[in-house]
Design a protein around this motif. Structure first.
Motif, PDB file in Angstrom:
ATOM      1  N   THR A 104       0.827  -1.202   0.000  1.00  0.00           N
ATOM      2  CA  THR A 104       0.000   0.000   0.000  1.00  0.00           C
ATOM      3  C   THR A 104       0.865   1.258   0.000  1.00  0.00           C
ATOM      4  OG1 THR A 104      -1.764  -1.173   1.186  1.00  0.00           O
ATOM      5  CG2 THR A 104      -1.814   1.235   1.241  1.00  0.00           C
ATOM      6  N   GLU A 108       1.216   4.223  -2.924  1.00  0.00           N
ATOM      7  CA  GLU A 108       1.049   5.651  -2.629  1.00  0.00           C
ATOM      8  C   GLU A 108       2.246   6.451  -3.119  1.00  0.00           C
ATOM      9  OE1 GLU A 108       0.222   8.474   1.292  1.00  0.00           O
ATOM     10  OE2 GLU A 108      -0.429   6.388   1.282  1.00  0.00           O
ATOM     11  N   ARG A 231      -2.054  13.947   0.459  1.00  0.00           N
ATOM     12  CA  ARG A 231      -1.949  12.633   1.089  1.00  0.00           C
ATOM     13  C   ARG A 231      -3.290  11.904   1.041  1.00  0.00           C
ATOM     14  NH1 ARG A 231       0.286  14.277   5.253  1.00  0.00           N
ATOM     15  NH2 ARG A 231      -1.454  14.444   6.705  1.00  0.00           N
ATOM     16  N   GLN A 235      -4.249   8.470  -1.037  1.00  0.00           N
ATOM     17  CA  GLN A 235      -4.804   7.325  -0.323  1.00  0.00           C
ATOM     18  C   GLN A 235      -6.114   6.868  -0.952  1.00  0.00           C
ATOM     19  OE1 GLN A 235      -5.018   8.863   3.675  1.00  0.00           O
ATOM     20  NE2 GLN A 235      -2.891   8.362   4.140  1.00  0.00           N
TER      21      GLN A 235
END
Length: 256
Positions: A104, A108, A231, A235
């Protein structure tokens, strides 16, 4: 002191000296660097930037923590806990969670976003909306109502034909307050748009119209929250990628 007492005292002193002189486990400096970097990254993401860790003290604390973990791990292995089936099951789960988190994070880092996309996302996250709705007992009835809208019937006239108590609600709300199904259905709507397909909710089928939009008066200016917006946007994109991956592997993604 009697000879036996002297001998006992000498043995205890030797044992204590040996304990005191025991050498702590050696820790690869690269492991220390990695853990320090993780802690500093978390500190950078914290809203409170007034208390940043002292570099030298942080490094020594990390070394002590890693040495402690090594000592305890070695003791567990001596007892044979690494061969215990339940311990192995838990380890495999933790290992899967670790690699899932690493994947993950990698997604990102690889995700690129444009300034235009960030501002659009910011607008979506800070907007407040009003919704109008009509509900039907069956999906077929909802599609039939859509045909009437396409032929020129106004949404307000449709509401009059199919009234319900919920239509009295006429306040601005944040999209984040909506249920997952409704939020997904109205996410891309502009003011005046009607949901393209009926939304199944609590055993009925709804059509929603986005009747009004305004900026949340309490929202901070984009320039002050840009890093946080970036951010969160990354996500969100990563969650969509993971959802597609899960679907490709026969798993129904959970509602976020």
């Amino acid at each position: 002191m009697k000879p036996t007492q002297f001998a006992a005292a000498g043995f205890c002193a030797a044992a204590l000296a040996g304990f005191a002189l025991a050498k702590a486990p050696e820790i690869d400096p690269a492991r220390v660097d990695s853990m320090v970097a993780q802690i500093l990254k978390q500190a950078d993401q914290s809203p409170d930037q007034t208390h940043r860790p002292d570099g030298k003290a942080l490094r020594q604390d990390v070394i002590t923590r890693l040495q402690t973990l090594e000592v305890l791990k070695n003791e567990a292995i001596k007892l044979g806990l690494d061969k215990d089936p339940e311990v192995q099951h838990q380890f495999e789960t933790m290992q899967a969670q670790f690699y899932a988190g690493q994947y993950t994070d990698w997604l990102e880092r690889q995700t690129e976003v444009s300034e235009r996309d960030l501002r659009r996302f910011y607008d979506q996250q800070t907007r407040m909306i009003k919704l109008q709705q009509v509900s039907f007992e069956s999906e077929a009835d909802a599609f039939a109502a859509q045909e009437l809208l396409l032929k020129g019937l106004s949404f307000e006239e449709l509401m009059q034909r199919h009234p319900n108590d919920e239509q009295a609600f006429d306040q601005f709300i944040m999209p984040q307050q909506l249920s997952g199904e409704v939020a997904a259905a109205v996410e891309t709507l502009n003011r005046g748009d009607v949901t393209r397909t009926p939304v199944a909710l609590h055993g009925r089928y709804y059509l929603f119209k986005l009747s009004a939009v305004e900026r949340n008066p309490e929202a901070q200016p984009f320039e002050l929250v840009r890093r946080q917006v970036e951010r969160e946007f990354k996500q969100q994109k990563v969650r969509h990628q993971i959802d597609r991956l899960l679907q490709d592997n026969g798993i129904t993604p959970p509602h976020h």
